[in-house]
Design an enzyme around this catalytic site. Sequence first.
Site, PDB file in Angstrom:
ATOM      1  N   MET A  70       7.105   4.663   7.537  1.00 45.81           N
ATOM      2  CA  MET A  70       7.930   5.146   6.414  1.00 45.81           C
ATOM      3  C   MET A  70       6.686   5.769   5.493  1.00 45.81           C
ATOM      4  SD  MET A  70      11.605   3.544   6.234  1.00 45.81           S
ATOM      5  CE  MET A  70      11.120   2.142   5.248  1.00 45.81           C
ATOM      6  N   GLY A  71       5.502   5.982   5.806  1.00 44.42           N
ATOM      7  CA  GLY A  71       4.431   6.318   4.726  1.00 44.42           C
ATOM      8  C   GLY A  71       4.161   5.154   3.921  1.00 44.42           C
ATOM      9  N   HIS A 127      -0.854  -0.657   8.590  1.00 36.25           N
ATOM     10  CA  HIS A 127      -0.724   0.513   9.130  1.00 36.25           C
ATOM     11  C   HIS A 127      -1.999   0.825   9.992  1.00 36.25           C
ATOM     12  CE1 HIS A 127       2.820   1.121   6.265  1.00 36.25           C
ATOM     13  NE2 HIS A 127       3.377   1.172   7.306  1.00 36.25           N
ATOM     14  N   SER A 145       2.545  -4.990   2.554  1.00 37.38           N
ATOM     15  CA  SER A 145       3.709  -4.235   2.751  1.00 37.38           C
ATOM     16  C   SER A 145       3.608  -2.938   1.832  1.00 37.38           C
ATOM     17  CB  SER A 145       4.743  -5.255   2.258  1.00 37.38           C
ATOM     18  OG  SER A 145       5.935  -4.313   1.788  1.00 37.38           O
ATOM     19  N   SER A 146       4.163  -2.096   2.119  1.00 42.95           N
ATOM     20  CA  SER A 146       4.250  -0.618   0.951  1.00 42.95           C
ATOM     21  C   SER A 146       4.915  -1.461  -0.084  1.00 42.95           C
ATOM     22  CB  SER A 146       5.087   0.421   1.540  1.00 42.95           C
ATOM     23  OG  SER A 146       4.285   0.419   3.124  1.00 42.95           O
ATOM     24  N   ARG A 147       6.055  -2.323  -0.008  1.00 40.10           N
ATOM     25  CA  ARG A 147       6.659  -2.862  -1.194  1.00 40.10           C
ATOM     26  C   ARG A 147       5.731  -3.575  -2.258  1.00 40.10           C
ATOM     27  NH1 ARG A 147      11.105  -2.609   2.246  1.00 40.10           N
ATOM     28  NH2 ARG A 147      12.639  -1.145   1.667  1.00 40.10           N
TER      29      ARG A 147
HETATM   30  O1  PAF Z   1       9.109  -0.474   9.791  1.00 40.45           O
HETATM   31  C1  PAF Z   1       9.284   0.695   9.462  1.00 40.45           C
HETATM   32  O2  PAF Z   1       8.538   1.333   8.594  1.00 40.45           O
HETATM   33  C2  PAF Z   1      10.568   1.466   9.742  1.00 40.45           C
HETATM   34  O3  PAF Z   1      11.534   0.615   9.610  1.00 40.45           O
HETATM   35  C3  PAF Z   1      10.666   2.231  10.900  1.00 40.45           C
HETATM   36  C4  PAF Z   1      10.227   1.511  12.203  1.00 40.45           C
HETATM   37  C5  PAF Z   1       9.441   3.291  10.664  1.00 40.45           C
HETATM   38  C6  PAF Z   1      11.964   3.165  11.290  1.00 40.45           C
HETATM   39  O4  PAF Z   1      12.067   3.929   9.869  1.00 40.45           O
END
Ligand code: PAF
Length: 281
Positions: A30-31, A37, A185-187
């Site tokens: 989700m960027g 990532h 985490s992005s959060r």
């Molecule tokens: O883990 C995530 O970032 C999201 O849940 C995913 C797998 C990209 C689906 O939107």
Amino acid sequence: MHICETISATRQAILQARQAGKKIGFVPTMGALHAGHAILMRRAKTECDYVVVSIFVNPTQFGPNEDFARYPRTFEADQALCAAVGVDVIFYPTPELMYPKGYQTFVEVTEITKPLCGASRPGHFRGVATVVTKLFNIVMPDVAYFGQKDAQQCRVIQQMVADLNMPIQIEIVETVREPDGLAMSSRNRYLNPLQRHHATILYRTLVWVKEQIAAGQRNAHELEKQMALRIEQTPEARLDYAKILDYETFSPVETIEKKVLVALAVFFDQTRLIDNFLIDV
Ligand code: PAF
């Protein structure tokens, strides 16, 4: 690196690679990309010949009172990270492209979505399973990579791929952590300095549980109680869940006898963090 904003451009770019006999690796995201990532993308890069990353903040996996609107969108930085890793294609669709007017098809995995995040976030895994199915249909990867931090998501995807006979290998990659143990985490970027300081309670609690199990504790309910207590005693933290489940079935365990998932979800104000350990006795 191709940046594809349409399904046909994405398919076209990947088709050429597939026709050249290349193994296609896929990292759905989700960027707001971070070092976790990057590890997924590097794994894909090492194991595959052609790497596709999707960047899409998927509206169907957010509840009405969740953080869809404020979810960080950092496309330029994401693009730079993908380029640095050597990603071949970024698929960057809009919500209108993924869910056009009249859209009405959803994918639902039943049993293992009931506890944990499925209980706290009704509809979340329906949104995840749906978007991942769509992304798989667009990219048609040989291998797809997911992070262990989202343990329940990993199990949901594995179940879905098996149940729906999707010819895709799912690779689960170990959680990447900050030096003090906080899972990437992005959060995390929502946390203020005090919340960030206290957020290590998730990791510290999981380590404590691991030590207790290693020392012979087998009573899951007792451990869950102690986990909850540790969170409740932490300033700024509010417990969502502290659970020990059978890793295969995601059902509750009383006595820890085989592989279990020890999972935590904790709010710091509006920010919800999750983390887990897989422990095999
Ligand atoms: O883990 C995530 O970032 C999201 O849940 C995913 C797998 C990209 C689906 O939107």
